[in-house]
Write an enzyme that holds these catalytic residues in place. Sequence first.
Site, PDB file in Angstrom:
ATOM      1  N   LYS A  58       0.896  -1.465  -0.180  1.00  0.00           N
ATOM      2  CA  LYS A  58       0.179   0.256   0.085  1.00  0.00           C
ATOM      3  C   LYS A  58       1.133   1.380  -0.119  1.00  0.00           C
ATOM      4  O   LYS A  58       0.547   2.314  -0.566  1.00  0.00           O
ATOM      5  CB  LYS A  58      -1.223   0.270   1.018  1.00  0.00           C
ATOM      6  CG  LYS A  58      -2.457  -1.203   1.368  1.00  0.00           C
ATOM      7  CD  LYS A  58      -3.308  -0.565   2.371  1.00  0.00           C
ATOM      8  CE  LYS A  58      -4.175  -1.992   2.424  1.00  0.00           C
ATOM      9  NZ  LYS A  58      -5.210  -1.354   3.485  1.00  0.00           N
ATOM     10  N   GLY A  83       0.843   1.609  12.521  1.00  0.00           N
ATOM     11  CA  GLY A  83       1.453   1.531  11.386  1.00  0.00           C
ATOM     12  C   GLY A  83       0.097   1.575  10.012  1.00  0.00           C
ATOM     13  O   GLY A  83       0.210   3.015  10.389  1.00  0.00           O
TER      14      GLY A  83
END
Length: 277
Positions: free
Chosen positions: A71, A134
């Site tokens: 991503k 994260g």
Amino acid sequence: MSNKINKNLYAVFGNPIYHSKSPDIHNFFYKLYNLNCNYIAINASKNFFLNEISLFFKNGGKGANITLPFKEKIFPICDIITERAKIAGAINTLKLYNKKFILGDNTDGIGFLSDLLQNNLIKRKNNILIIGAGGASRGIIYPLLKFGCNIFITNRTFEKAKFLMKKFKKFGNIKCIKIKNLKNNKFHLIINATSAEIKNDLPLIPSNIIKKKTICYDMFYGNEDTNFMKFCKKYKSEKVYNGIGMLINQAAHSFFIWNKIFPDIKKTLFFLKNKIK
């Protein structure tokens, strides 16, 4: 993927990808709206994934979803990047635009917020604790701040929480808080955005911050309650959720980008819950 694609093909790229429910969801969407499309899962190479995704579009692919661990690494192949993808620092949706440009977007945040709103789990000015700093956290902070919530981030490595606070503070009220200081605070909603479940672990948070009316949400999903969900239920939270609603909603927003149709969430949720029993 050397041969030209003869039908409207979409895919999710990740590594590993065997566990993905995205093909089930999107192919249900296509069946629901009688669209001549197919959606597949592709286990991309960790070293050559950019070439593989580019080739997918050159051979006729119409759109793609991107999942872990790509991503945050997909930006180089995008010709156009939406503002929300830039802010999140991650892309989960690609679309072939005008047959030659690749558009990069992020539907994780809006999908998460959609699920919270559909289940009446969030109100403006709520105090929300996000456990983890994260990629999962990155995707949801901006829409929560924009909605008007107060965000608190905690993480085992406190410097990572401080980094996210600095990155997003211009968008709203966000603070970082050490795990040892959590017990002195009250939160309306607690979100587990860590990968602890993959390691069969549990986020290190004090049990006394979980009350009867505390809403607990694990972004992870599976066939059974996660360790975090079990922990929250043990300490009497009456509203405990997993990430299946977010998964469906982020998929629905991707589907809308590709097809200009927003799918029926309730029908899809019913279908998927029955499928993964």
